[in-house]
Design an enzyme around this catalytic site. Structure first.
Site, PDB file in Angstrom:
ATOM      1  NE  ARG A  10      -4.087  -1.497   0.093  1.00 39.14           N
ATOM      2  CZ  ARG A  10      -4.225  -2.475  -0.944  1.00 39.14           C
ATOM      3  NH1 ARG A  10      -3.200  -2.906  -1.669  1.00 39.14           N
ATOM      4  NH2 ARG A  10      -5.445  -3.211  -0.942  1.00 39.14           N
ATOM      5  CD  GLU A  61      -2.874   2.841  -6.335  1.00 37.77           C
ATOM      6  OE1 GLU A  61      -3.840   2.318  -6.771  1.00 37.77           O
ATOM      7  OE2 GLU A  61      -2.102   2.555  -5.321  1.00 37.77           O
ATOM      8  CG  HIS A  84      -2.834  -1.217  -7.219  1.00 39.85           C
ATOM      9  ND1 HIS A  84      -3.565  -0.229  -5.929  1.00 39.85           N
ATOM     10  CD2 HIS A  84      -3.005  -2.421  -6.534  1.00 39.85           C
ATOM     11  CE1 HIS A  84      -3.596  -1.010  -5.031  1.00 39.85           C
ATOM     12  NE2 HIS A  84      -3.440  -2.392  -5.292  1.00 39.85           N
TER      13      HIS A  84
END
Length: 344
Positions: free
Chosen positions: A261, A290, A310
């Site tokens: 994270r 993001e 991601h």
């Protein structure tokens, strides 16, 4: 039994669920965008179960569904479910721990190899036509020699430009030694890396074996590691734990990897370290915000980073895993059995 279903799934593993109730697919299960709160309120008002991946199961959604008995979220942490509202109604919430542990661990090793050997940089250079030769050129081998398949040898050749470091024999510092961290360590040991572990919730007896040590503290891990990889959930304790101070302890030859994270890292401090070449490089699959902005330094400026959007958990195998987990626990719920994947 009405089961409102907006999760991503594996069809073969989902088949037993059709025998447990009326499965109403909508949203992401049909390839549609994330649903609004208003849509969910309207469409789940008669639902007995909600199974989702990414939709926000808010208090309003929960309170607007009087028959709701179970909520399931196909993620390792059900951050998109109002746990307090569910608890007040006595509604169990299922989740899928470990569903993407193998995929994320493999991605982590891939990021390590990519930045250590500058694989994406070399790939992009060739695709852009750099270091490539004339299609009509032919090399001649001198009498008495065998064919030598090498590219040009000078200081500007790819051999020099993309020279990296091997993983074998290096120390990998793993911050967070849970499901994913342990899998990363197992693969790294097979490559020939030494492991240095920092996890306050894991004792020495659970860590130390040949080639594996537990660091006394995070500072020691940052100082001694050739590669640092993080595998932690975001909590008050972990948020920002890879701070400017901790980054300052890293070797100049070290690499930082993050596929957990973005919130665990002081991103600005890491960017400064990369700009000033105080560490060798970094590889990321997660970020402070993001999606990454088009002018972010990782995108527009720095040449010593490898970045992916991601996707560590983006494999078909993950869908198989979490569909199995949810379907099995729905069956247990209907049979009044102990739930294996109830979030607490």
């Amino acid at each position: 039994m009405k089961i409102f279903f907006t999760a991503e799934y594996d069809e073969e593993q989902l088949k037993p669920l059709y025998e447990m109730g009326e499965v109403i697919k909508d949203g992401w299960a049909l390839g549609l965008p994330k649903m609004t709160e208003e849509e969910l309120v309207e469409k789940t008002k008669d639902a007995d179960m909600i199974i989702t991946s990414y939709d926000d199961i808010t208090r309003k959604v929960i309170e607007s569904a009087p028959k709701l008995k179970l909520i399931a979220c196909t993620r390792a942490t059900p951050v998109n479910v109002d746990m307090e509202a569910a608890k007040e109604r006595g509604i169990p919430v299922l989740y899928t721990p470990g569903r993407n542990s193998d995929s994320t661990a493999e991605m982590t090793i891939g990021l390590m190899l990519s930045i250590a050997r500058r694989i994406p940089m070399a790939h992009c250079a060739l695709k852009e036509g750099r270091f490539t030769g004339n299609p009509d050129a032919r090399k001649e081998t001198k009498d008495g020699l065998k064919v030598d398949m090498i590219w040009d040898m000078n200081m500007d050749s790819p051999y020099m430009v993309f020279k990296g470091t091997q993983l074998h024999g290096k120390t990998l510092g793993i911050v967070g030694y849970g499901s994913i961290g342990r899998r990363v360590g197992k693969i790294a040991r097979a490559i020939g890396m030494e492991l240095l572990i920092y996890d306050p919730f894991v004792g020495e007896v659970d860590v130390e074996e040949f080639g594996v040590r537990k660091a006394l503290n995070l500072k020691q891990l940052m100082q001694e590691s050739d590669f640092v990889t993080c595998h932690m959930k975001v909590t008050d304790e972990t948020k920002g734990c890879i701070s400017r101070e901790m980054i300052s302890y890293m070797k100049k030859t070290a690499y930082f990897i993050n596929a957990s994270r973005g919130a665990i890292l002081d991103e600005e401090a890491l960017i400064d370290a990369l700009r000033e070449k105080r560490i060798a490089g970094a590889a990321f699959d997660v970020y402070a915000s993001e999606p990454l902005a088009s002018n972010h330094p990782y995108v527009a400026e720095l040449d010593n980073v490898v970045i992916t959007p991601h996707i560590a958990g983006a494999t078909d195998d993950v869908l198989v895993n979490h569909t199995k987990q949810i379907v099995a626990d729905v069956r247990r719920f209907l049979n009044g059995e102990h739930l294996l994947y109830q979030y607490r």
